[in-house]
Design a protein around this motif. Structure first.
Motif, PDB file in Angstrom:
ATOM      1  N   ALA A  12       8.386  -9.155 -11.969  1.00 15.66           N
ATOM      2  CA  ALA A  12       7.179  -8.460 -11.590  1.00 15.66           C
ATOM      3  C   ALA A  12       5.982  -9.326 -11.156  1.00 15.66           C
ATOM      4  O   ALA A  12       5.088  -9.359 -10.225  1.00 15.66           O
ATOM      5  CB  ALA A  12       6.680  -7.459 -12.423  1.00 15.66           C
ATOM      6  N   GLU A  13       5.741 -10.248 -11.940  1.00 18.31           N
ATOM      7  CA  GLU A  13       4.817 -11.432 -11.715  1.00 18.31           C
ATOM      8  C   GLU A  13       4.917 -12.039 -10.425  1.00 18.31           C
ATOM      9  O   GLU A  13       3.976 -12.633  -9.660  1.00 18.31           O
ATOM     10  CB  GLU A  13       4.862 -12.385 -13.011  1.00 18.31           C
ATOM     11  CG  GLU A  13       4.074 -12.003 -14.086  1.00 18.31           C
ATOM     12  CD  GLU A  13       2.746 -11.308 -14.191  1.00 18.31           C
ATOM     13  OE1 GLU A  13       2.152 -12.126 -13.282  1.00 18.31           O
ATOM     14  OE2 GLU A  13       2.347 -10.606 -15.092  1.00 18.31           O
ATOM     15  N   SER A  14       6.403 -12.257 -10.014  1.00 15.97           N
ATOM     16  CA  SER A  14       6.345 -13.017  -8.709  1.00 15.97           C
ATOM     17  C   SER A  14       6.090 -12.388  -7.760  1.00 15.97           C
ATOM     18  O   SER A  14       5.492 -12.800  -6.413  1.00 15.97           O
ATOM     19  CB  SER A  14       8.057 -13.274  -8.651  1.00 15.97           C
ATOM     20  OG  SER A  14       8.410 -14.391  -9.561  1.00 15.97           O
ATOM     21  N   VAL A  15       6.299 -10.861  -7.768  1.00 17.85           N
ATOM     22  CA  VAL A  15       6.053  -9.726  -6.729  1.00 17.85           C
ATOM     23  C   VAL A  15       4.534  -9.794  -6.723  1.00 17.85           C
ATOM     24  O   VAL A  15       4.027  -9.625  -5.610  1.00 17.85           O
ATOM     25  CB  VAL A  15       6.795  -8.647  -7.149  1.00 17.85           C
ATOM     26  CG1 VAL A  15       6.241  -7.441  -6.262  1.00 17.85           C
ATOM     27  CG2 VAL A  15       8.196  -8.474  -7.045  1.00 17.85           C
ATOM     28  N   ALA A  16       3.817  -9.919  -7.888  1.00 23.02           N
ATOM     29  CA  ALA A  16       2.486  -9.499  -7.939  1.00 23.02           C
ATOM     30  C   ALA A  16       1.875 -10.737  -6.949  1.00 23.02           C
ATOM     31  O   ALA A  16       0.688 -10.667  -6.312  1.00 23.02           O
ATOM     32  CB  ALA A  16       1.926  -9.390  -9.418  1.00 23.02           C
ATOM     33  N   PHE A  17       2.365 -11.828  -7.340  1.00 16.57           N
ATOM     34  CA  PHE A  17       1.901 -13.193  -6.602  1.00 16.57           C
ATOM     35  C   PHE A  17       1.862 -12.946  -4.964  1.00 16.57           C
ATOM     36  O   PHE A  17       0.970 -13.093  -4.250  1.00 16.57           O
ATOM     37  CB  PHE A  17       2.534 -14.390  -6.909  1.00 16.57           C
ATOM     38  CG  PHE A  17       2.281 -15.619  -6.164  1.00 16.57           C
ATOM     39  CD1 PHE A  17       1.133 -16.321  -5.906  1.00 16.57           C
ATOM     40  CD2 PHE A  17       3.550 -16.069  -5.174  1.00 16.57           C
ATOM     41  CE1 PHE A  17       1.051 -17.340  -5.223  1.00 16.57           C
ATOM     42  CE2 PHE A  17       3.322 -17.226  -4.671  1.00 16.57           C
ATOM     43  CZ  PHE A  17       1.922 -17.723  -4.372  1.00 16.57           C
ATOM     44  N   LEU A  18       3.161 -12.565  -4.548  1.00 16.68           N
ATOM     45  CA  LEU A  18       3.261 -12.567  -3.135  1.00 16.68           C
ATOM     46  C   LEU A  18       2.478 -11.201  -2.460  1.00 16.68           C
ATOM     47  O   LEU A  18       2.195 -11.427  -1.309  1.00 16.68           O
ATOM     48  CB  LEU A  18       4.886 -12.174  -3.006  1.00 16.68           C
ATOM     49  CG  LEU A  18       5.750 -13.305  -3.117  1.00 16.68           C
ATOM     50  CD1 LEU A  18       7.270 -12.875  -3.094  1.00 16.68           C
ATOM     51  CD2 LEU A  18       5.411 -14.593  -2.395  1.00 16.68           C
ATOM     52  N   ALA A  19       2.032 -10.197  -3.389  1.00 16.79           N
ATOM     53  CA  ALA A  19       1.561  -9.090  -2.823  1.00 16.79           C
ATOM     54  C   ALA A  19      -0.196  -9.287  -3.147  1.00 16.79           C
ATOM     55  O   ALA A  19      -0.686  -8.399  -2.462  1.00 16.79           O
ATOM     56  CB  ALA A  19       1.778  -7.901  -3.599  1.00 16.79           C
ATOM     57  N   ILE A  45      -1.071   1.970   3.797  1.00 11.59           N
ATOM     58  CA  ILE A  45      -0.130   1.257   2.906  1.00 11.59           C
ATOM     59  C   ILE A  45      -0.496  -0.051   3.317  1.00 11.59           C
ATOM     60  O   ILE A  45      -0.573  -0.710   4.450  1.00 11.59           O
ATOM     61  CB  ILE A  45       1.187   1.533   3.130  1.00 11.59           C
ATOM     62  CG1 ILE A  45       1.569   3.151   3.235  1.00 11.59           C
ATOM     63  CG2 ILE A  45       2.087   0.930   2.424  1.00 11.59           C
ATOM     64  CD1 ILE A  45       2.990   3.617   3.469  1.00 11.59           C
ATOM     65  N   ASP A  46      -0.556  -0.955   2.219  1.00 11.52           N
ATOM     66  CA  ASP A  46      -0.970  -2.372   2.049  1.00 11.52           C
ATOM     67  C   ASP A  46       0.373  -3.126   1.644  1.00 11.52           C
ATOM     68  O   ASP A  46       0.607  -4.386   2.434  1.00 11.52           O
ATOM     69  CB  ASP A  46      -1.838  -2.690   1.325  1.00 11.52           C
ATOM     70  CG  ASP A  46      -3.083  -1.994   1.685  1.00 11.52           C
ATOM     71  OD1 ASP A  46      -3.669  -2.169   3.041  1.00 11.52           O
ATOM     72  OD2 ASP A  46      -3.596  -1.004   1.190  1.00 11.52           O
ATOM     73  N   VAL A  47       1.143  -2.498   0.721  1.00  8.72           N
ATOM     74  CA  VAL A  47       2.293  -3.409   0.135  1.00  8.72           C
ATOM     75  C   VAL A  47       3.553  -2.671  -0.044  1.00  8.72           C
ATOM     76  O   VAL A  47       3.351  -1.438  -0.211  1.00  8.72           O
ATOM     77  CB  VAL A  47       1.657  -3.954  -1.163  1.00  8.72           C
ATOM     78  CG1 VAL A  47       3.004  -4.803  -1.861  1.00  8.72           C
ATOM     79  CG2 VAL A  47       0.644  -4.793  -0.993  1.00  8.72           C
ATOM     80  N   VAL A  48       4.550  -3.026   0.600  1.00  7.43           N
ATOM     81  CA  VAL A  48       5.823  -2.310   0.250  1.00  7.43           C
ATOM     82  C   VAL A  48       6.847  -3.359  -0.305  1.00  7.43           C
ATOM     83  O   VAL A  48       7.061  -4.360   0.050  1.00  7.43           O
ATOM     84  CB  VAL A  48       6.253  -1.856   1.588  1.00  7.43           C
ATOM     85  CG1 VAL A  48       7.863  -1.566   1.300  1.00  7.43           C
ATOM     86  CG2 VAL A  48       5.550  -0.914   2.150  1.00  7.43           C
ATOM     87  N   VAL A  49       7.328  -3.013  -1.679  1.00  5.99           N
ATOM     88  CA  VAL A  49       8.572  -3.593  -2.305  1.00  5.99           C
ATOM     89  C   VAL A  49       9.633  -3.021  -2.410  1.00  5.99           C
ATOM     90  O   VAL A  49       9.737  -1.837  -2.703  1.00  5.99           O
ATOM     91  CB  VAL A  49       7.725  -3.617  -3.698  1.00  5.99           C
ATOM     92  CG1 VAL A  49       8.777  -4.964  -4.524  1.00  5.99           C
ATOM     93  CG2 VAL A  49       6.400  -4.524  -3.628  1.00  5.99           C
ATOM     94  N   ASN A  50      10.731  -3.436  -1.997  1.00 11.14           N
ATOM     95  CA  ASN A  50      11.947  -2.889  -1.854  1.00 11.14           C
ATOM     96  C   ASN A  50      12.790  -3.234  -2.967  1.00 11.14           C
ATOM     97  O   ASN A  50      13.627  -4.310  -3.063  1.00 11.14           O
ATOM     98  CB  ASN A  50      12.594  -3.282  -0.547  1.00 11.14           C
ATOM     99  CG  ASN A  50      12.717  -2.186   0.454  1.00 11.14           C
ATOM    100  OD1 ASN A  50      12.508  -1.153   0.321  1.00 11.14           O
ATOM    101  ND2 ASN A  50      12.290  -2.468   1.875  1.00 11.14           N
ATOM    102  N   GLY A  58      -1.206  -6.941   4.899  1.00 13.82           N
ATOM    103  CA  GLY A  58      -0.246  -6.225   4.212  1.00 13.82           C
ATOM    104  C   GLY A  58       0.720  -7.146   3.808  1.00 13.82           C
ATOM    105  O   GLY A  58       0.884  -8.605   4.351  1.00 13.82           O
ATOM    106  N   ALA A  59       1.675  -6.608   2.936  1.00 11.52           N
ATOM    107  CA  ALA A  59       2.781  -7.700   2.428  1.00 11.52           C
ATOM    108  C   ALA A  59       4.149  -6.801   2.244  1.00 11.52           C
ATOM    109  O   ALA A  59       3.988  -5.749   1.701  1.00 11.52           O
ATOM    110  CB  ALA A  59       2.461  -8.545   1.087  1.00 11.52           C
TER     111      ALA A  59
END
Length: 247
Positions: free
Chosen positions: A221-228, A86-91, A135-136
């Motif tokens: 979602a765009e903000s999350v994609a940037f951080l991920a 797992i590389d990215v976890v988004v809560n 990861g992020a």
């Protein structure tokens, strides 16, 4: 059976919800294999998986109670067995119950803390132990911690706790090459936000932002994609307020 792939693997808790669905789609569009987590919305989660698969992406829907460590540990096990890591976890999983402090029931207060605080802690703990290098972890707060809108005190309190654990965890993971951040949306057009609000109130909230509109799940979602993604690797231990300038 483990699937060997060079694609990054993302787990989105609450992936069947409004923002969670948008995040799942966006990370899949970025080339990640996405695990769409759900608690009680199996049909919606499977719908997201079908949509991602139809677009040529890789996705899997898995259930679990975010506040139960055994269930979430089993979910992480399944993801690792299927994708190799797992590389990215988004809560994004969370609930919002509103009332003035004088009227908020302790039952509702405890329900929110169980999902929003304990659930985020359980998943963050597993992410801290299992995310691969590079990861992020991206948790979810709220801009209400700044807006200070009446009836939101109990909800904002849960998100204040999320911010605290997020910022400290980023420092605890020194040397791991894992970023830990939070996204704090403002008013966003999701069922969670729109439920029970009049058209007049929604219009007032839209006018409050300098951009004069309500945010969309895709905005968040765009903000999350940037951080991920690769562009967010130098952002760590921060709260990103995605709210159109409302606060």
């Amino acid at each position: 059976m483990t699937t060997t792939s060079t694609a990054r693997v993302a787990l989105v808790t609450g992936g069947s919800g409004g923002i969670g669905t948008a995040v799942s789609r966006r990370l899949a569009a970025a080339g990640m294999s996405v695990v769409v987590h759900y608690a009680g919305r199996a049909e919606q989660a499977e719908g997201v998986v079908k949509e991602i698969s139809a677009a040529g992406g890789s996705a899997l829907a898995l259930p679990g109670d975010v506040a139960e460590p055994e269930q979430m540990s089993e979910l992480f096990d399944t993801v690792e067995q299927r994708f190799g890591g797992i590389d990215v976890v988004v809560n994004t999983a969370g609930i919002m119950l509103l009332a003035p402090v004088a009227e908020m029931s302790l039952e509702d207060f405890d329900r929110m803390h169980r999902v929003n605080v304990r659930g985020t802690f359980v998943v963050s703990q597993l992410a801290a132990r299992r995310l691969r290098s590079g990861g992020a972890l991206i948790n979810f707060s709220t801009s209400v911690t700044r807006i200070r809108q009446p009836t939101y005190a109990a909800y904002a309190a849960t998100k204040g706790a999320v911010e605290a654990m997020t910022l400290i965890l980023a420092r605890e993971l020194r040397g791991r090459d894992v970023t830990v951040n939070a996204v704090a949306p403002g008013p966003t057009a999701t069922p969670l936000f729109l439920d029970g609000k009049s058209g007049q109130l929604i219009e007032q909230l839209a006018k409050a932002a300098p951009l004069e509109r309500i945010g969309t799940p895709d905005d968040i979602a765009e903000s999350v994609a940037f951080l991920a993604g690769p562009g967010g690797r130098w952002v760590n231990g921060q709260v990103l307020y995605a709210n159109g300038g409302i606060a």
